[in-house]
Design an enzyme around this catalytic site. Sequence first.
Site, mmCIF file in Angstrom:
data_model
loop_
_atom_site.group_PDB
_atom_site.id
_atom_site.type_symbol
_atom_site.label_atom_id
_atom_site.label_comp_id
_atom_site.label_asym_id
_atom_site.label_seq_id
_atom_site.Cartn_x
_atom_site.Cartn_y
_atom_site.Cartn_z
ATOM 1 N N THR A 87 0.845 -1.179 0.000
ATOM 2 C CA THR A 87 0.000 0.000 0.000
ATOM 3 C C THR A 87 0.889 1.241 0.000
ATOM 4 O O THR A 87 2.106 1.149 0.136
ATOM 5 C CB THR A 87 -0.974 0.028 1.186
ATOM 6 O OG1 THR A 87 -1.971 1.032 0.957
ATOM 7 C CG2 THR A 87 -0.275 0.309 2.502
ATOM 8 N N HIS A 89 1.293 5.360 1.372
ATOM 9 C CA HIS A 89 0.899 6.433 2.284
ATOM 10 C C HIS A 89 1.499 7.749 1.798
ATOM 11 O O HIS A 89 2.608 7.768 1.251
ATOM 12 C CB HIS A 89 1.395 6.168 3.707
ATOM 13 C CG HIS A 89 0.912 4.889 4.305
ATOM 14 N ND1 HIS A 89 -0.417 4.596 4.477
ATOM 15 C CD2 HIS A 89 1.593 3.811 4.782
ATOM 16 C CE1 HIS A 89 -0.536 3.405 5.034
ATOM 17 N NE2 HIS A 89 0.669 2.908 5.228
ATOM 18 N N ALA A 149 -7.838 1.326 3.092
ATOM 19 C CA ALA A 149 -7.172 0.030 3.234
ATOM 20 C C ALA A 149 -6.984 -0.267 4.714
ATOM 21 O O ALA A 149 -6.833 0.642 5.535
ATOM 22 C CB ALA A 149 -5.828 0.052 2.519
ATOM 23 N N CYS A 180 -2.884 -3.038 -2.670
ATOM 24 C CA CYS A 180 -3.417 -4.179 -1.918
ATOM 25 C C CYS A 180 -3.472 -5.449 -2.765
ATOM 26 O O CYS A 180 -4.162 -6.408 -2.400
ATOM 27 C CB CYS A 180 -4.792 -3.865 -1.336
ATOM 28 S SG CYS A 180 -4.802 -2.409 -0.261
#
Length: 226
Positions: A87, A89, A149, A180
């Site tokens: 994932t 950020h 997520a 994901c």
Amino acid sequence: MMYSHKTENPRCLLYKRGVTPYLEALEWQRSLLAERVQNPQLEDVLILLEHPSVYTLGQGATLDFLKFDPQQTDYEVHRIERGGEVTYHCPGQLVGYPILNLRRHQQDLHWYLRQLEEVLILLLSIYGLQGERVAGFTGVWVEGKKVAAIGIKVSRWITMHGFALNVCPNMRGFQQIVPCGIADKPVASLAEWLPDIHIEQVREDVALSFAKVFGVHFLETENCGK
């Protein structure tokens, strides 16, 4: 709605921070978890923050979902102990790290994941958006697009890691991965539906939703955190 059925309202420390380096937050989580493994009577914690641009992979994640070589890149990449695949950020994405003793709530990881989803679904309803679950997957979607997520780690029923909600980030970083590990479902941010949304307000509303779903009483700390 799968809210906690405990009659008491456990105390929960609430930390609200701005953009925080990923490894700093990870070390903080690990320290909080270790303290609570040693002393389960310590209060639950919820950390709400943002990260600089960073990619993270779950402990069993495959590198096939990266569209770049992690050994030859300027991107910050970390493999960590949570479940799930890769994932991304970045600022504008609200990240929540609950450090909860599930013995106070329910000792059931499936229940806990659904509760985290419920926090976000309740949050979305505040803004007039219909959050949805997708069978077989963890996370929250709006109109078929994934906006949140979830990836967790639990040690002796103490939780760490948590959820990431795309509020108003620059979404270009997601183009470098298969988010994901789901190739056929697009990701989106709340700004797609609500162009004027601000992460500061969402942070406050997420805390309210979390308190309602988990039945906790927040003790708000200084925003600087550690």
